[in-house]
Design an enzyme around this catalytic site. Sequence first.
Site, PDB file in Angstrom:
ATOM      1  N   CYS A  58       0.818  -1.201   0.000  1.00 44.70           N
ATOM      2  CA  CYS A  58       0.000   0.000   0.000  1.00 44.70           C
ATOM      3  C   CYS A  58       0.858   1.260   0.000  1.00 44.70           C
ATOM      4  O   CYS A  58       2.076   1.197   0.106  1.00 44.70           O
ATOM      5  CB  CYS A  58      -0.888   0.056   1.251  1.00 44.70           C
ATOM      6  SG  CYS A  58      -1.949  -1.364   1.492  1.00 44.70           S
ATOM      7  N   CYS A  94       8.802 -13.160   0.889  1.00 42.81           N
ATOM      8  CA  CYS A  94       8.748 -11.920   1.663  1.00 42.81           C
ATOM      9  C   CYS A  94       7.529 -11.965   2.574  1.00 42.81           C
ATOM     10  O   CYS A  94       6.450 -12.381   2.152  1.00 42.81           O
ATOM     11  CB  CYS A  94       8.656 -10.704   0.739  1.00 42.81           C
ATOM     12  SG  CYS A  94       8.454  -9.143   1.638  1.00 42.81           S
ATOM     13  N   CYS A 142      14.755 -11.676   0.805  1.00 42.38           N
ATOM     14  CA  CYS A 142      14.313 -12.509  -0.314  1.00 42.38           C
ATOM     15  C   CYS A 142      15.478 -12.963  -1.190  1.00 42.38           C
ATOM     16  O   CYS A 142      15.314 -13.861  -2.024  1.00 42.38           O
ATOM     17  CB  CYS A 142      13.270 -11.777  -1.148  1.00 42.38           C
ATOM     18  SG  CYS A 142      13.832 -10.220  -1.843  1.00 42.38           S
TER      19      CYS A 142
END
Length: 540
Positions: free
Chosen positions: A8, A429, A492
């Site tokens: 977001c 992630c 990651c």
Amino acid sequence: MDELHHECGVAALYYLPQHGEKSSVWTGAPDQVSRLMPRMLLDLQNRGQLAAGMSTYNPDRDKLIDTYKDTGTVIEAFRINEPSKYASIMEDFAGRAAIGHTRYATCGGQTRAYAQPFERRHGCKWKWFAFAFNGQLTNFADLRNQLLQNHDYHLTRDNDTEVIMHYLAHEMRADDRPDLVEVFSRLGAKFDGAYNLTFLNAMGDMVVLRDPVGIRPLVYAQDGPLFGAASESVALQNLGFKRTSIKSLAPGELILIQNGELSVHRFAESKRTAHCFFEWIYFANVASTLDDRSVYLSRSRLGQELAKQELALGRVPLDPSETVVVPVPDTGKAAADAMAFALGIPSVEGLIRNRYIGRTFIEGGNRADKVKLKFTPLPEVLQGKKVLLVEDSIVRSTTLQSLLRHLREQGGVAEVHVRVACPPILTPCFYGIDMSTVKELFAPKFMSTKVPTVAEQDAMAKALGADSLFYLPVDAVARCIDLPTDRLCRACLTGDYPTAAGEQMYQLSLRNHATGGDSGRTYERPPEPLMCSVTDAGRT
């Protein structure tokens, strides 16, 4: 490449008239400053396209806090293309303070009920609040279960935003007006993961907060009486805030606006910073500056690193008459241009992106059809050429496979060599990027260690349908962003997670993968005792 999605974007505005100075950014009435919010959210549209909204504070209306939100892009949600409806929304929700949000869902549904900000109404003004959230709580399942088991709560949405709302409400339960710095200090001790928050209550108090690890970016600025904050600097700069006045909020700090005064407080100890490297490589607007590091310059350096690697490899003839560099629009362009300049060969826009296809129109259907809708190869510059295709990252690879076929069939390329301005993505992630399982990742299927061999990269190229493929090495990331490795989250890439719950989720994802049970998002599963050990790299 439409393979990777972010959580977001958040924004905040506050007009502080008692400062007495004029603002060059906003010259209208103080109680209309919320009209700037949709403009800010347009500059955060890259961070989420599923929904958008804002909550505003106006002491001169019955609804001291009022929230408007809807699904769709900012233009769709706020009806910007329908002037009368847009004007009505701006008038009905006018306020001297506002928080805003653009949403992409890494957990929870895609309906309006999940759009943010969330508002909790109450008869007591300090218990009436709204907030917006960017990130992902890695201990979401633990927090949810504690609510359900210990407090007789009922949850209507299965996401961490509602869990945060209930924890906030629990902290506000006292009969006396709480100290908001202490409130968020107590919550900071409970929360694990990435969480940037904007908070606004019916007393007119505002809090803008960045988590102690600083995984997601958050910037702020003040121009006379006008305060602004956002996930990215471009949202403030395009409003008119001077570039020199825009600062990054330090991890573990919050900005408090109360009784018309602004102050900065530390709410949590920051033992380790871990800024998400993907912000610079992929997510952020190329015009943004995050933690004093330019996104554009970082991507340009990635291209320079690719050029050095290309010269060392010597796999493709660098004759300007037969070899061209082509970026995958749009995030690959800065790296591609820098790579081509360093190699002395042309960088051409061999792929034209259709910017006018709406999000809904391309939903459904197969991957190949989506690629054809989004990208048009130009045979005028591609026909018979050896193409160095610059991609920002490869996560799941399915879109890239379709794109490579499209380049051969419609572009008429002689060869296509994929160069990735990022190391291989090896582990999930759990901090707000929608890749939470080992199974969905492309590179681990081919790699036996954390560093891919030439043979392994050749095998990946064959699987993709490319003539060759090379990634950047892991150590290039810190060099290009110009931050030390211990200030970046590269989980990651390396499996080194900066928080305890992140490490726990990784081990859970390894176990799920080993037993064939990783079909859903890892962080939505109930926590259990974990016995797995962390492996070196891909094969699990």
